[in-house]
Write a protein that holds these residues in place. Structure first.
Motif, PDB file in Angstrom:
ATOM      1  N   VAL A  51      76.165  75.174  54.451  1.00 48.87           N
ATOM      2  CA  VAL A  51      75.909  76.612  54.335  1.00 48.87           C
ATOM      3  C   VAL A  51      77.241  77.331  54.222  1.00 48.87           C
ATOM      4  N   TYR A  52      77.181  78.610  53.903  1.00 54.45           N
ATOM      5  CA  TYR A  52      78.396  79.404  53.744  1.00 54.45           C
ATOM      6  C   TYR A  52      78.934  79.950  55.053  1.00 54.45           C
ATOM      7  N   ASP A  53      78.073  80.121  56.058  1.00 54.41           N
ATOM      8  CA  ASP A  53      78.433  80.866  57.251  1.00 54.41           C
ATOM      9  C   ASP A  53      78.128  80.052  58.506  1.00 54.41           C
ATOM     10  N   ALA A  54      78.972  80.192  59.536  1.00 54.88           N
ATOM     11  CA  ALA A  54      78.765  79.486  60.799  1.00 54.88           C
ATOM     12  C   ALA A  54      77.506  79.979  61.511  1.00 54.88           C
ATOM     13  N   ASP A  55      77.143  81.252  61.339  1.00 56.81           N
ATOM     14  CA  ASP A  55      75.908  81.761  61.944  1.00 56.81           C
ATOM     15  C   ASP A  55      74.680  81.091  61.341  1.00 56.81           C
ATOM     16  N   ASP A  56      74.714  80.824  60.044  1.00 58.90           N
ATOM     17  CA  ASP A  56      73.602  80.108  59.419  1.00 58.90           C
ATOM     18  C   ASP A  56      73.507  78.679  59.948  1.00 58.90           C
ATOM     19  N   ALA A  57      74.641  78.045  60.210  1.00 51.80           N
ATOM     20  CA  ALA A  57      74.631  76.700  60.772  1.00 51.80           C
ATOM     21  C   ALA A  57      74.042  76.705  62.181  1.00 51.80           C
ATOM     22  N   ARG A  58      74.375  77.712  62.972  1.00 51.63           N
ATOM     23  CA  ARG A  58      73.812  77.830  64.320  1.00 51.63           C
ATOM     24  C   ARG A  58      72.315  78.087  64.253  1.00 51.63           C
ATOM     25  N   ARG A  59      71.890  78.941  63.338  1.00 51.42           N
ATOM     26  CA  ARG A  59      70.464  79.225  63.179  1.00 51.42           C
ATOM     27  C   ARG A  59      69.706  77.989  62.727  1.00 51.42           C
ATOM     28  N   ILE A  77      76.397  74.295  72.732  1.00 52.23           N
ATOM     29  CA  ILE A  77      77.079  73.604  71.642  1.00 52.23           C
ATOM     30  C   ILE A  77      78.327  72.945  72.214  1.00 52.23           C
ATOM     31  N   THR A  78      78.315  71.613  72.260  1.00 50.62           N
ATOM     32  CA  THR A  78      79.426  70.872  72.853  1.00 50.62           C
ATOM     33  C   THR A  78      80.550  70.623  71.865  1.00 50.62           C
ATOM     34  N   SER A  79      80.234  70.523  70.582  1.00 51.24           N
ATOM     35  CA  SER A  79      81.290  70.367  69.586  1.00 51.24           C
ATOM     36  C   SER A  79      80.820  70.917  68.247  1.00 51.24           C
ATOM     37  N   SER A  80      81.783  71.420  67.501  1.00 50.68           N
ATOM     38  CA  SER A  80      81.505  71.912  66.154  1.00 50.68           C
ATOM     39  C   SER A  80      82.701  71.589  65.277  1.00 50.68           C
ATOM     40  N   ARG A  81      82.397  71.159  64.074  1.00 49.83           N
ATOM     41  CA  ARG A  81      83.454  70.831  63.124  1.00 49.83           C
ATOM     42  C   ARG A  81      82.900  71.018  61.713  1.00 49.83           C
ATOM     43  N   THR A  82      83.784  71.016  60.763  1.00 48.90           N
ATOM     44  CA  THR A  82      83.378  71.120  59.362  1.00 48.90           C
ATOM     45  C   THR A  82      83.977  69.958  58.600  1.00 48.90           C
ATOM     46  N   ARG A  83      83.343  69.649  57.504  1.00 43.42           N
ATOM     47  CA  ARG A  83      83.891  68.656  56.585  1.00 43.42           C
ATOM     48  C   ARG A  83      83.699  69.175  55.168  1.00 43.42           C
ATOM     49  N   PRO A  84      84.637  68.913  54.290  1.00 43.40           N
ATOM     50  CA  PRO A  84      84.524  69.436  52.924  1.00 43.40           C
ATOM     51  C   PRO A  84      83.431  68.699  52.146  1.00 43.40           C
ATOM     52  N   ASN A  85      82.700  69.440  51.347  1.00 35.92           N
ATOM     53  CA  ASN A  85      81.735  68.845  50.422  1.00 35.92           C
ATOM     54  C   ASN A  85      82.484  68.463  49.160  1.00 35.92           C
ATOM     55  N   GLU A  86      82.353  67.229  48.764  1.00 37.03           N
ATOM     56  CA  GLU A  86      83.050  66.762  47.564  1.00 37.03           C
ATOM     57  C   GLU A  86      82.189  67.004  46.334  1.00 37.03           C
ATOM     58  N   VAL A  88      81.590  69.701  44.591  1.00 35.99           N
ATOM     59  CA  VAL A  88      80.741  70.888  44.616  1.00 35.99           C
ATOM     60  C   VAL A  88      81.317  71.921  43.655  1.00 35.99           C
ATOM     61  N   ILE A  89      80.493  72.345  42.714  1.00 34.52           N
ATOM     62  CA  ILE A  89      80.912  73.392  41.791  1.00 34.52           C
ATOM     63  C   ILE A  89      80.269  74.711  42.211  1.00 34.52           C
ATOM     64  N   PHE A  90      78.957  74.701  42.375  1.00 36.20           N
ATOM     65  CA  PHE A  90      78.214  75.868  42.851  1.00 36.20           C
ATOM     66  C   PHE A  90      77.612  75.508  44.195  1.00 36.20           C
ATOM     67  N   GLY A  91      77.917  76.257  45.202  1.00 33.21           N
ATOM     68  CA  GLY A  91      77.369  75.988  46.530  1.00 33.21           C
ATOM     69  C   GLY A  91      78.467  76.014  47.574  1.00 33.21           C
ATOM     70  N   PRO A  92      78.083  75.730  48.814  1.00 31.65           N
ATOM     71  CA  PRO A  92      79.058  75.769  49.910  1.00 31.65           C
ATOM     72  C   PRO A  92      80.141  74.700  49.743  1.00 31.65           C
ATOM     73  N   GLU A  93      81.363  75.068  50.076  1.00 27.10           N
ATOM     74  CA  GLU A  93      82.479  74.137  49.960  1.00 27.10           C
ATOM     75  C   GLU A  93      82.580  73.199  51.150  1.00 27.10           C
ATOM     76  N   ARG A  94      81.837  73.488  52.240  1.00 25.55           N
ATOM     77  CA  ARG A  94      81.947  72.671  53.438  1.00 25.55           C
ATOM     78  C   ARG A  94      80.598  72.565  54.140  1.00 25.55           C
ATOM     79  N   SER A  95      80.480  71.530  54.957  1.00 24.46           N
ATOM     80  CA  SER A  95      79.308  71.318  55.800  1.00 24.46           C
ATOM     81  C   SER A  95      79.703  71.574  57.241  1.00 24.46           C
ATOM     82  N   PHE A  96      78.816  72.199  57.989  1.00 23.22           N
ATOM     83  CA  PHE A  96      79.021  72.431  59.411  1.00 23.22           C
ATOM     84  C   PHE A  96      78.283  71.340  60.175  1.00 23.22           C
TER      85      PHE A  96
END
Length: 143
Positions: A51-59, A77-86, A88-96
């Motif tokens: 998703v684009y936003d951390a609030d959407d990931a929490r929801r 929430i004990t841990s949170s991190r992101t990883r880049p989406n490989e 990707v042309i259209f869409g979120p650049e990272r995963s939460f």
């Protein structure tokens, strides 16, 4: 020129409509800031969403908790991190990636946590204001 404007208008509309909504009563969950005192630990849950936003990931995590057989009424929430989406042309650049402990608390709106020294904190559900996009301006932003 018309094709160029159409691409920006489409991109602006896609950006407005990407919000994750609360489902199945997930808006009544209480998010804790530390490990609670006097609550029953139910399970640990890990969710990954692009998703684009951390609030959407929490929801999204809250919706996953509400869909469980024993949903509980509070989570930490004990841990949170992101990883880049490989690739990707259209869409979120990272995963939460969020990891949460889910609890069943007798009084979920006034939970004592280890962070605040065991004193009770009153937690209220967050009001989420949703907006609709009536159009986009020249920069692809909602109006």
């Amino acid at each position: 020129m018309k094709k160029f404007f159409a691409v920006f208008a489409l991109a602006g509309l896609c950006a407005c409509g990407g919000m994750i909504k609360n489902e199945n009563g997930s808006e009544f969950l209480t998010q804790l800031d530390a490990e609670p005192i006097g609550c029953t630990f139910l399970y640990k849950l890990e969710s990954e969403v692009s998703v684009y936003d951390a609030d959407d990931a929490r929801r999204y995590l809250e919706n996953r908790i509400a869909d469980q057989a024993r949903p509980g009424n509070a989570y930490w929430i004990t841990s949170s991190r992101t990883r880049p989406n490989e690739w990707v042309i259209f869409g979120p650049e990272r995963s939460f990636i969020l990891v949460a402990n889910v609890y069943d608390c007798p009084h979920p709106r006034s939970v004592r946590t280890a962070k605040n020294g065991g004193s009770a904190t009153v937690a209220y559900p967050v009001d989420v204001v949703t907006t609709t996009c009536s159009g986009v301006n020249a920069y692809g932003q909602c109006q």
